[in-house]
Design a protein around this motif. Structure first.
Motif, PDB file in Angstrom:
ATOM      1  N   LYS A 289      46.853  12.283   5.479  1.00  0.00           N
ATOM      2  CA  LYS A 289      47.650  12.113   6.913  1.00  0.00           C
ATOM      3  C   LYS A 289      49.057  12.768   6.739  1.00  0.00           C
ATOM      4  N   GLN A 290      49.580  12.668   5.423  1.00  0.00           N
ATOM      5  CA  GLN A 290      50.685  13.272   4.842  1.00  0.00           C
ATOM      6  C   GLN A 290      50.668  14.822   5.035  1.00  0.00           C
ATOM      7  N   LYS A 291      49.524  15.143   4.378  1.00  0.00           N
ATOM      8  CA  LYS A 291      49.081  16.696   4.310  1.00  0.00           C
ATOM      9  C   LYS A 291      49.202  17.389   5.506  1.00  0.00           C
ATOM     10  N   LEU A 292      48.498  16.565   6.722  1.00  0.00           N
ATOM     11  CA  LEU A 292      48.606  17.308   8.012  1.00  0.00           C
ATOM     12  C   LEU A 292      49.713  17.249   8.831  1.00  0.00           C
ATOM     13  N   GLN A 293      50.479  16.282   8.416  1.00  0.00           N
ATOM     14  CA  GLN A 293      51.752  16.228   8.818  1.00  0.00           C
ATOM     15  C   GLN A 293      52.763  17.433   8.551  1.00  0.00           C
ATOM     16  N   LEU A 294      52.558  17.659   7.325  1.00  0.00           N
ATOM     17  CA  LEU A 294      53.424  18.817   6.559  1.00  0.00           C
ATOM     18  C   LEU A 294      52.824  20.156   7.277  1.00  0.00           C
ATOM     19  N   GLN A 295      51.813  20.007   7.806  1.00  0.00           N
ATOM     20  CA  GLN A 295      51.260  21.374   8.459  1.00  0.00           C
ATOM     21  C   GLN A 295      51.752  21.183  10.117  1.00  0.00           C
ATOM     22  N   GLY A 296      52.352  20.269  10.585  1.00  0.00           N
ATOM     23  CA  GLY A 296      52.973  20.338  11.913  1.00  0.00           C
ATOM     24  C   GLY A 296      52.179  19.317  12.921  1.00  0.00           C
ATOM     25  N   PHE A 297      51.215  18.608  12.497  1.00  0.00           N
ATOM     26  CA  PHE A 297      50.506  17.639  13.166  1.00  0.00           C
ATOM     27  C   PHE A 297      51.423  16.315  13.657  1.00  0.00           C
ATOM     28  N   LYS A 298      51.225  16.106  14.718  1.00  0.00           N
ATOM     29  CA  LYS A 298      51.737  14.675  14.906  1.00  0.00           C
ATOM     30  C   LYS A 298      50.770  13.638  14.808  1.00  0.00           C
ATOM     31  N   GLU A 299      51.404  12.537  14.755  1.00  0.00           N
ATOM     32  CA  GLU A 299      50.347  11.386  14.408  1.00  0.00           C
ATOM     33  C   GLU A 299      49.188  11.095  15.451  1.00  0.00           C
ATOM     34  N   GLU A 300      49.718  11.231  16.760  1.00  0.00           N
ATOM     35  CA  GLU A 300      48.677  11.291  17.776  1.00  0.00           C
ATOM     36  C   GLU A 300      47.657  12.117  17.763  1.00  0.00           C
ATOM     37  N   ASN A 301      47.723  13.328  17.062  1.00  0.00           N
ATOM     38  CA  ASN A 301      46.787  14.454  17.161  1.00  0.00           C
ATOM     39  C   ASN A 301      46.190  14.523  15.890  1.00  0.00           C
ATOM     40  N   ILE A 302      45.982  13.278  15.041  1.00  0.00           N
ATOM     41  CA  ILE A 302      45.382  13.094  13.792  1.00  0.00           C
ATOM     42  C   ILE A 302      44.433  11.779  14.083  1.00  0.00           C
ATOM     43  N   THR A 303      43.017  12.282  13.611  1.00  0.00           N
ATOM     44  CA  THR A 303      42.121  11.261  13.577  1.00  0.00           C
ATOM     45  C   THR A 303      41.566  11.177  12.310  1.00  0.00           C
ATOM     46  N   THR A 304      41.076  10.069  11.974  1.00  0.00           N
ATOM     47  CA  THR A 304      40.568   9.737  10.600  1.00  0.00           C
ATOM     48  C   THR A 304      39.074   9.153  10.645  1.00  0.00           C
ATOM     49  N   GLU A 305      38.317   9.492   9.514  1.00  0.00           N
ATOM     50  CA  GLU A 305      37.178   9.078   9.331  1.00  0.00           C
ATOM     51  C   GLU A 305      36.984   8.416   7.735  1.00  0.00           C
ATOM     52  N   THR A 306      36.380   7.569   7.359  1.00  0.00           N
ATOM     53  CA  THR A 306      36.140   6.951   6.073  1.00  0.00           C
ATOM     54  C   THR A 306      34.674   6.664   5.990  1.00  0.00           C
ATOM     55  N   TYR A 307      34.230   6.881   4.651  1.00  0.00           N
ATOM     56  CA  TYR A 307      32.795   7.175   4.153  1.00  0.00           C
ATOM     57  C   TYR A 307      32.670   6.311   2.936  1.00  0.00           C
ATOM     58  N   LEU A 308      31.369   5.990   2.697  1.00  0.00           N
ATOM     59  CA  LEU A 308      31.107   5.292   1.303  1.00  0.00           C
ATOM     60  C   LEU A 308      29.855   5.822   1.186  1.00  0.00           C
ATOM     61  N   ASN A 309      29.641   6.266  -0.004  1.00  0.00           N
ATOM     62  CA  ASN A 309      28.535   7.152  -0.530  1.00  0.00           C
ATOM     63  C   ASN A 309      27.568   5.987  -1.482  1.00  0.00           C
ATOM     64  N   LEU A 310      26.594   5.707  -0.821  1.00  0.00           N
ATOM     65  CA  LEU A 310      25.597   4.714  -1.216  1.00  0.00           C
ATOM     66  C   LEU A 310      24.546   5.189  -1.676  1.00  0.00           C
ATOM     67  N   ARG A 311      23.793   4.353  -2.610  1.00  0.00           N
ATOM     68  CA  ARG A 311      22.628   4.521  -3.211  1.00  0.00           C
ATOM     69  C   ARG A 311      21.573   3.124  -3.650  1.00  0.00           C
ATOM     70  N   TYR A 312      20.565   3.355  -3.885  1.00  0.00           N
ATOM     71  CA  TYR A 312      19.842   2.224  -4.120  1.00  0.00           C
ATOM     72  C   TYR A 312      20.058   2.245  -5.810  1.00  0.00           C
ATOM     73  N   GLU A 313      20.108   1.201  -6.507  1.00  0.00           N
ATOM     74  CA  GLU A 313      19.933   1.043  -8.036  1.00  0.00           C
ATOM     75  C   GLU A 313      18.849   1.372  -8.380  1.00  0.00           C
ATOM     76  N   GLY A 314      18.878   2.235  -9.342  1.00  0.00           N
ATOM     77  CA  GLY A 314      17.785   2.848 -10.045  1.00  0.00           C
ATOM     78  C   GLY A 314      17.342   4.379  -9.474  1.00  0.00           C
ATOM     79  N   THR A 315      18.075   4.706  -8.382  1.00  0.00           N
ATOM     80  CA  THR A 315      17.707   5.928  -7.730  1.00  0.00           C
ATOM     81  C   THR A 315      19.039   6.840  -7.724  1.00  0.00           C
ATOM     82  N   ASP A 316      19.281   8.285  -7.729  1.00  0.00           N
ATOM     83  CA  ASP A 316      20.050   8.951  -7.574  1.00  0.00           C
ATOM     84  C   ASP A 316      20.412   9.620  -6.079  1.00  0.00           C
TER      85      ASP A 316
END
Length: 632
Positions: A289-316
């Protein structure tokens, strides 16, 4: 990538496939949720290649791609490319129609460019009336001031027709000569099937029903093939943006600015680790968010997404799982979503297996496209016909009306066959299809009765059928190989690619194979036939066979073959088989390839015939005991 970058932040790998990526942004932002709620398949056909993608509310990404033999490990949009476009060469080889992968290029180009080129897909489209010379600029020939040359195209097709008809007469003296139009249509059908292959890989290989999508078609040549591609895939809706010929550039102008952050986090998935992951996500979100704000984006024009990289044990085989939101708007269970995605993509799930967190990833999106599309005025008069042209559909010529898109208004409905010119591309509306001008000036085509492009020959195989089925069967074998590689945890399979996949007829004869290991493919037909004779009438739907014995068609024991009979309405119709090298099979030396062995048992477990899966039930206990039993 699907986003824009500041000059100081630009890196070379972020520009790879930037043109096709712009098209993905273009159709996703202007068509999805606006013209349809169906998931979209992007179909971008140009001069040398066709790029396909999928959008169902979020951009589908891959972490690793290979382009021109170079492996790039960085997040990128998942775009599949096939060497089939307007410039793809047309050839008749080994009794079959071939389209590409070679291209005639921009110079000399297709025959119709008047520069001594070779026949290409563009020539076939020109001969069939899908390209209208009157609406092309006169920029061809040595002096670049002449129109497209349809006479030269017809002459070259007539020469090719003599070669094809001579071959067919040798195969069947009673065979009727094919006309140049039938030959051109055959090449177009083969080109269409070639372009369907990456679409099937993008959907079916990941557990999606292709027919449940709408086809978002763009690129200079795409709208000429849109209806035929949709028919072949069972789709009932095609969407063509009014700027389809320049949609990649249009999409680049709509792209958002994205900042990403990711860090490793190795832990078993449980409430404590999820809580810790959420703390890490919060820290990373603050950074982006700080990086985007430094580029001139306001809080209301910023959206976010979060992810977890998951796998079964014993696999890649990890899957990047986006934060699941439940009906209450709260974060759902990542693990439930992971299991759902894994089963959808690979067709199974691992019971009683821990799920591991590999990485935490966040994305901050600075939204730049804040403009709303302009709506057209409703139509007040009938659609104006610009003229009539001869266009070839379903083995006959049709007097086909031509419309200009700029003369059409919201609500105009055009029944096929028809041609719509929009200034930067030609839209072909096939018979039994209906084009509707939408509120925002785009074209929605409703595909009528879905008709197969293939008719089954009773005796001698038709040269066009042979080419089409070759593409379909090859596509299946290639999908098998990719799935095997992705799900494997063996270095031999995943990295050394020491495996092979193929399709076999009900008699065990080889039908099609992917370009894998020749020594495997040469012997696999004997293996399938041996199993067919051994099991005879004891093969059932849901059975999977395993073998590696040399007397049963095997090579050396570490190469294990898995064979699945496929049934249709109770009848055995074909087999699919995979053979892969295993690092250890229980021999007297590591690797199970002792150079001085005198008996087969010294190489390890020898399996002549065993049902790994019987009527859909995995025989885990049996296969566990089998290697021990087979040694004695």
């Amino acid at each position: 990538m699907e986003d824009l970058h500041q000059k100081a932040d630009f890196q070379g790998h972020k520009a790879v496939l930037s043109g096709p990526a712009g098209g993905v942004v273009g159709y996703s932002q202007t068509l999805f949720g606006v013209e349809t709620d169906k998931p979209l398949i992007g179909f971008d056909m140009g001069g040398t290649s066709t790029d396909v993608s999928r959008y169902a509310g979020s951009y589908e990404q891959v972490i690793e791609t290979q382009i021109s033999g170079v492996v790039i490990q960085a997040p990128q949009l998942e775009i599949n490319t096939v060497a089939a476009g307007g410039g793809s060469k047309l050839k008749f080889q080994f009794g079959a129609f071939r389209v590409g992968p070679e291209s005639v290029g921009a110079h000399p180009g297709p025959v119709c460019y008047r520069k001594g080129g070779e026949l290409a897909v563009t020539d076939a489209n020109l001969l069939l009336g899908y390209v209208i010379p009157d609406y092309f600029p006169s920029i061809f020939g040595p002096t670049e001031d002449q129109p497209l040359d349809i006479n030269a195209t017809r002459y070259e097709f007539e020469k090719l027709a003599k070669q094809i008809n001579s071959y067919r007469k040798n195969q069947d003296p009673l065979a009727k000569d094919m006309t140049v139009e039938e030959i051109a249509q055959g090449f177009v059908n083969v080109a269409n099937e070639t372009m369907c292959r990456p679409i099937r890989q993008l959907t079916e290989m990941k557990g999606h029903e292709t027919k449940n999508h709408a086809l978002a078609c763009f690129g200079g040549a795409g709208p000429q093939h849109a209806c035929a591609i949709a028919r072949a895939l069972g789709m009932k809706e095609v969407l063509i943006h009014r700027f389809c010929g320049i949609l990649s550039a249009y999409g680049m102008g709509m792209a958002d600015v994205v900042e990403e952050a990711q860090e490793p986090y190795a832990s078993i998935y449980d409430p404590e680790s999820v809580l810790e992951a959420s703390f890490r996500e919060a820290t990373l979100l603050k950074q982006v968010k700080q990086k985007l704000q430094l580029q001139g984006f306001k809080e209301e024009n910023i959206t976010t997404e979060t992810y977890l990289n998951l796998r079964y044990e014993g696999t890649d085989t990890a899957i990047m799982v986006k934060n699941p939101i439940n009906e209450d708007g709260l974060t759902g269970d990542y693990a439930v979503e992971f299991v759902k995605l894994f089963q959808q993509e690979y067709g199974f799930k691992l019971q009683n297996r821990n799920i591991l967190i590999s990485d935490v990833r966040v994305r901050g999106i600075g939204v730049t496209n804040l403009l709303k599309p302009l709506a057209l005025e409703p139509a007040s008069v009938d659609a104006k016909v610009e003229g009539y042209y001869k266009v070839y559909f379903a083995n006959e010529w049709h007097d086909t009306p031509l419309f200009r898109l700029e003369d059409l208004a919201y609500g105009h409905m055009i029944l096929g066959p028809a041609v719509i010119m929009n200034g930067n591309s030609t839209v072909i509306v096939e018979p039994n299809c209906k084009a509707i001008i939408t509120k925002y000036g785009n074209i929605k085509i409703e595909i009528g009765s879905i008709q197969s492009t293939v008719k089954i020959a009773n005796e001698v195989a038709d040269v066009v059928q042979l080419s089409i089925f070759n593409n379909r069967f090859m596509g299946i074998a290639e999908q098998m190989g990719r799935t095997l590689q992705r799900t494997s945890i063996s270095t031999n399979i995943k990295e050394r690619l020491d495996f092979s996949c193929a399709l076999f007829g009900p008699d065990g004869g080889l039908v099609a194979n992917a370009p894998h290991v020749p020594v495997h493919l040469g012997a696999m037909s004997s293996t399938v036939r041996w199993q067919l004779n051994y099991w005879a009438d004891n093969l059932n739907e849901g059975d999977v066979l395993v073998t590696n014995h040399p007397s049963a068609g095997g090579s050396h024991l570490p190469d294990i073959t898995v064979i699945t009979p496929v049934f249709d309405k109770g009848n055995l119709v074909f087999f699919v088989a995979s053979r892969g090298h295993h690092a250890e099979i229980g021999g007297i030396t590591p690797g199970s390839m002792p150079p001085f062995s005198k008996s087969i048992w010294e190489e390890g477990a020898a399996i002549k015939a065993f049902k790994l899966v019987e009527k859909g039930h995995f025989q885990e206990e049996g296969i566990t005991k089998l290697p021990t039993i087979s040694l004695f």
